[in-house]
Motif scaffolding. Structure first.
Motif, PDB file in Angstrom:
ATOM      1  N   PRO A 158      28.194  54.192  40.500  1.00  0.00           N
ATOM      2  CA  PRO A 158      28.664  55.579  40.471  1.00  0.00           C
ATOM      3  C   PRO A 158      30.135  55.673  40.068  1.00  0.00           C
ATOM      4  CG  PRO A 158      28.639  54.772  42.719  1.00  0.00           C
ATOM      5  CD  PRO A 158      28.034  53.681  41.879  1.00  0.00           C
ATOM      6  N   VAL A 159      30.502  56.803  39.469  1.00  0.00           N
ATOM      7  CA  VAL A 159      31.898  57.136  39.213  1.00  0.00           C
ATOM      8  C   VAL A 159      32.151  58.534  39.753  1.00  0.00           C
ATOM      9  CG1 VAL A 159      32.040  55.647  37.173  1.00  0.00           C
ATOM     10  CG2 VAL A 159      31.492  58.083  36.899  1.00  0.00           C
ATOM     11  N   ALA A 160      33.431  58.864  39.919  1.00  0.00           N
ATOM     12  CA  ALA A 160      33.811  60.184  40.432  1.00  0.00           C
ATOM     13  C   ALA A 160      34.854  60.803  39.520  1.00  0.00           C
ATOM     14  CB  ALA A 160      34.355  60.066  41.855  1.00  0.00           C
ATOM     15  N   CYS A 169      34.426  51.916  40.909  1.00  0.00           N
ATOM     16  CA  CYS A 169      34.769  50.731  41.699  1.00  0.00           C
ATOM     17  C   CYS A 169      33.636  49.714  41.648  1.00  0.00           C
ATOM     18  CB  CYS A 169      35.022  51.144  43.154  1.00  0.00           C
ATOM     19  SG  CYS A 169      35.457  49.781  44.251  1.00  0.00           S
ATOM     20  N   ALA A 170      34.015  48.443  41.731  1.00  0.00           N
ATOM     21  CA  ALA A 170      33.059  47.357  41.965  1.00  0.00           C
ATOM     22  C   ALA A 170      33.742  46.332  42.855  1.00  0.00           C
ATOM     23  CB  ALA A 170      32.599  46.733  40.655  1.00  0.00           C
ATOM     24  N   LEU A 176      33.091  39.291  37.836  1.00  0.00           N
ATOM     25  CA  LEU A 176      32.848  38.160  36.952  1.00  0.00           C
ATOM     26  C   LEU A 176      31.696  38.425  35.987  1.00  0.00           C
ATOM     27  CD1 LEU A 176      34.690  36.808  39.130  1.00  0.00           C
ATOM     28  CD2 LEU A 176      33.544  34.687  38.523  1.00  0.00           C
ATOM     29  N   PHE A 177      31.152  39.633  36.041  1.00  0.00           N
ATOM     30  CA  PHE A 177      30.072  40.044  35.161  1.00  0.00           C
ATOM     31  C   PHE A 177      30.580  41.207  34.300  1.00  0.00           C
ATOM     32  CE2 PHE A 177      28.364  38.024  38.835  1.00  0.00           C
ATOM     33  CZ  PHE A 177      27.361  37.210  38.341  1.00  0.00           C
ATOM     34  N   PRO A 178      30.962  40.928  33.050  1.00  0.00           N
ATOM     35  CA  PRO A 178      31.498  42.012  32.205  1.00  0.00           C
ATOM     36  C   PRO A 178      30.567  43.209  32.108  1.00  0.00           C
ATOM     37  CG  PRO A 178      31.791  39.878  31.142  1.00  0.00           C
ATOM     38  CD  PRO A 178      30.937  39.641  32.350  1.00  0.00           C
ATOM     39  N   GLU A 179      29.253  42.943  32.174  1.00  0.00           N
ATOM     40  CA  GLU A 179      28.283  44.037  32.051  1.00  0.00           C
ATOM     41  C   GLU A 179      28.448  45.055  33.179  1.00  0.00           C
ATOM     42  OE1 GLU A 179      26.230  40.088  30.904  1.00  0.00           O
ATOM     43  OE2 GLU A 179      27.616  40.817  32.440  1.00  0.00           O
ATOM     44  N   ALA A 180      28.794  44.575  34.380  1.00  0.00           N
ATOM     45  CA  ALA A 180      28.919  45.474  35.525  1.00  0.00           C
ATOM     46  C   ALA A 180      30.082  46.438  35.339  1.00  0.00           C
ATOM     47  CB  ALA A 180      29.097  44.657  36.808  1.00  0.00           C
ATOM     48  N   ILE A 181      31.226  45.916  34.954  1.00  0.00           N
ATOM     49  CA  ILE A 181      32.405  46.773  34.803  1.00  0.00           C
ATOM     50  C   ILE A 181      32.262  47.677  33.580  1.00  0.00           C
ATOM     51  CG2 ILE A 181      34.919  46.791  34.763  1.00  0.00           C
ATOM     52  CD1 ILE A 181      33.480  45.504  37.271  1.00  0.00           C
ATOM     53  N   ARG A 182      31.576  47.182  32.566  1.00  0.00           N
ATOM     54  CA  ARG A 182      31.319  48.022  31.394  1.00  0.00           C
ATOM     55  C   ARG A 182      30.483  49.240  31.762  1.00  0.00           C
ATOM     56  NH1 ARG A 182      31.892  46.350  26.163  1.00  0.00           N
ATOM     57  NH2 ARG A 182      34.017  46.025  26.853  1.00  0.00           N
ATOM     58  N   GLU A 183      29.596  49.116  32.764  1.00  0.00           N
ATOM     59  CA  GLU A 183      28.809  50.275  33.219  1.00  0.00           C
ATOM     60  C   GLU A 183      29.720  51.400  33.707  1.00  0.00           C
ATOM     61  OE1 GLU A 183      25.292  50.934  33.477  1.00  0.00           O
ATOM     62  OE2 GLU A 183      25.414  49.403  31.904  1.00  0.00           O
ATOM     63  N   LEU A 184      30.816  51.043  34.369  1.00  0.00           N
ATOM     64  CA  LEU A 184      31.770  52.056  34.825  1.00  0.00           C
ATOM     65  C   LEU A 184      32.527  52.646  33.640  1.00  0.00           C
ATOM     66  CD1 LEU A 184      33.187  50.080  37.888  1.00  0.00           C
ATOM     67  CD2 LEU A 184      31.457  51.889  37.937  1.00  0.00           C
ATOM     68  N   ALA A 185      32.981  51.777  32.735  1.00  0.00           N
ATOM     69  CA  ALA A 185      33.773  52.243  31.591  1.00  0.00           C
ATOM     70  C   ALA A 185      32.962  53.170  30.698  1.00  0.00           C
ATOM     71  CB  ALA A 185      34.289  51.042  30.798  1.00  0.00           C
ATOM     72  N   LEU A 186      31.682  52.868  30.519  1.00  0.00           N
ATOM     73  CA  LEU A 186      30.857  53.700  29.643  1.00  0.00           C
ATOM     74  C   LEU A 186      30.563  55.065  30.234  1.00  0.00           C
ATOM     75  CD1 LEU A 186      28.405  51.028  28.215  1.00  0.00           C
ATOM     76  CD2 LEU A 186      30.312  52.159  27.046  1.00  0.00           C
ATOM     77  N   ASP A 190      38.599  55.990  33.899  1.00  0.00           N
ATOM     78  CA  ASP A 190      39.994  55.768  33.509  1.00  0.00           C
ATOM     79  C   ASP A 190      40.616  54.651  34.330  1.00  0.00           C
ATOM     80  OD1 ASP A 190      40.403  58.199  31.721  1.00  0.00           O
ATOM     81  OD2 ASP A 190      39.852  59.195  33.590  1.00  0.00           O
ATOM     82  N   VAL A 191      40.240  54.580  35.595  1.00  0.00           N
ATOM     83  CA  VAL A 191      40.782  53.592  36.526  1.00  0.00           C
ATOM     84  C   VAL A 191      39.610  52.810  37.108  1.00  0.00           C
ATOM     85  CG1 VAL A 191      42.180  53.191  38.584  1.00  0.00           C
ATOM     86  CG2 VAL A 191      42.717  55.117  37.067  1.00  0.00           C
ATOM     87  N   LEU A 192      39.649  51.501  36.900  1.00  0.00           N
ATOM     88  CA  LEU A 192      38.657  50.592  37.441  1.00  0.00           C
ATOM     89  C   LEU A 192      39.232  49.976  38.704  1.00  0.00           C
ATOM     90  CD1 LEU A 192      37.789  48.878  34.051  1.00  0.00           C
ATOM     91  CD2 LEU A 192      36.391  50.589  35.237  1.00  0.00           C
TER      92      LEU A 192
END
Length: 336
Positions: A158-160, A169-170, A176-186, A190-192
């Motif tokens: 989720p994002v807010a 957030c993760a 260590l999984f780029p795919e996970a953080i990319r889910e937030l970016a997509l 703005d802030v991870l």
């Protein structure tokens, strides 16, 4: 993003150093202390900027100190939201800030036999999202991942949308999984935000320093700020590991804006988040815009199954089960 936003503010990464709690009776005292840290950060740095985002580390409320789900559920797990998230909400409303809580061990009656590792984003308006760790640290963590639960229907990443930007957030190993953080970016983050308990030798010290490398890489590859709070507990507080701290703020080009000195101990570091500059860069750039330049259709192997789904379907997760599923996933990799 349609709503008005604050173009520039400060973020605080707040690392903690608490004795390891044996049961949930110790949690209120930790919350007392973290509420005090929020006050100190907001008031203390007021001459330099408005601190609007405060991030705390993984296991700030409770760590998984027992080997079984049953023991964790009996002694440490709580429903979320709870009385403690209510207290964070009151503080967020009082000061006009957003708090990414340290993680809780969460019990949810909708998912009996499971314990989640959960952090909440809480703002003046209340609880904005609840994030449950997806990539639990195998084999030692027996938390359930949303991935483990057949038919899980809630947002996994989720994002807010807030006045200080889109926040996502993760937790710790997720990064260590780029795919996970990319889910937030997509989803426009703005802030991870990284809520972490990173131990030695992978922490913020040479020769490895995965902590800094990964935080900077996720920032630049997603064109986003990173605010990362790491556990600062000494080895005597959260054995068997030592915890190197090094909490930091990184800008969207991977520049390190602020970092706590490596080593255990309670620390607060702050740095400015220039949301207007980030948005302008995303709009202007035609080079090094990795989100726009992805060749999604070319990634033929990205969705091949790896770690088995449904780990929690047959009852509580165990250390032995974690090992067995890892062996199965490794065999899948060999088969191609």
């Amino acid at each position: 993003m349609s709503r008005d936003f604050i173009p520039r503010y400060w973020a605080a990464a707040c690392q903690t150093d608490f004795p390891n709690p044996a049961d949930r009776s110790a949690i209120p005292q930790r919350v007392d202390h973290m509420l005090g840290m929020i006050d100190r950060a907001v008031v203390g740095y007021r001459p330099f900027g408005d601190v609007k985002l405060l991030v705390f580390p993984e296991f700030a409320h409770a760590a998984p100190v027992y080997a079984t789900v049953e023991e964790l559920a009996d002694r440490l797990a709580l429903p979320v939201p709870n009385e403690h998230t209510d207290r964070y909400h009151r503080k967020a409303r009082e000061l006009g800030v957003y708090v990414q809580t340290g993680s809780f061990l969460e019990a949810d009656p909708r998912h009996p036999g499971c314990v989640f590792n959960t952090t909440c984003l809480i703002g003046p308006e209340g609880l904005l999202y609840k994030y449950r760790k997806v990539h639990v640290w195998l084999p030692w963590e027996v938390h359930a991942s949303p991935h483990d639960l057949p038919g899980y229907a809630e947002p996994v990443f989720p994002v807010a949308e807030t006045e200080i930007g889109i926040l996502g957030c993760a937790i710790c190993y997720d990064w260590l999984f780029p795919e996970a953080i990319r889910e937030l970016a997509l989803q426009g983050a703005d802030v991870l935000i990284r809520v972490s308990a990173y131990m030695d030798p992978w922490g913020a010290t040479a020769p490895m320093d995965w902590w800094t490398v990964v935080n900077r890489c996720r920032a630049l590859e997603n064109l986003a700020y990173v605010v990362a709070a790491n556990q600062g507990a000494s080895a005597s507080h959260y054995p068997p590991f030592s915890w190197p701290g090094g909490s930091m703020v990184v800008d969207y080009d991977g520049r390190l804006l602020a970092q706590a000195d490596p080593g255990p101990g309670e620390k607060i570091v702050v740095a400015p988040i220039d949301l207007a500059a980030l948005r302008a860069e995303r709009e202007r750039r035609s080079g090094h815009h990795m989100l726009a330049h992805r060749r999604t259709e070319a990634y033929a192997h990205a969705l091949r199954p790896a770690y088995p789904t449904g780990a929690a379907a047959g009852g509580p997760i165990t250390l032995a089960g974690n090992d067995a599923r890892t062996r199965e996933a490794k065999e899948r990799l060999k088969r191609g």
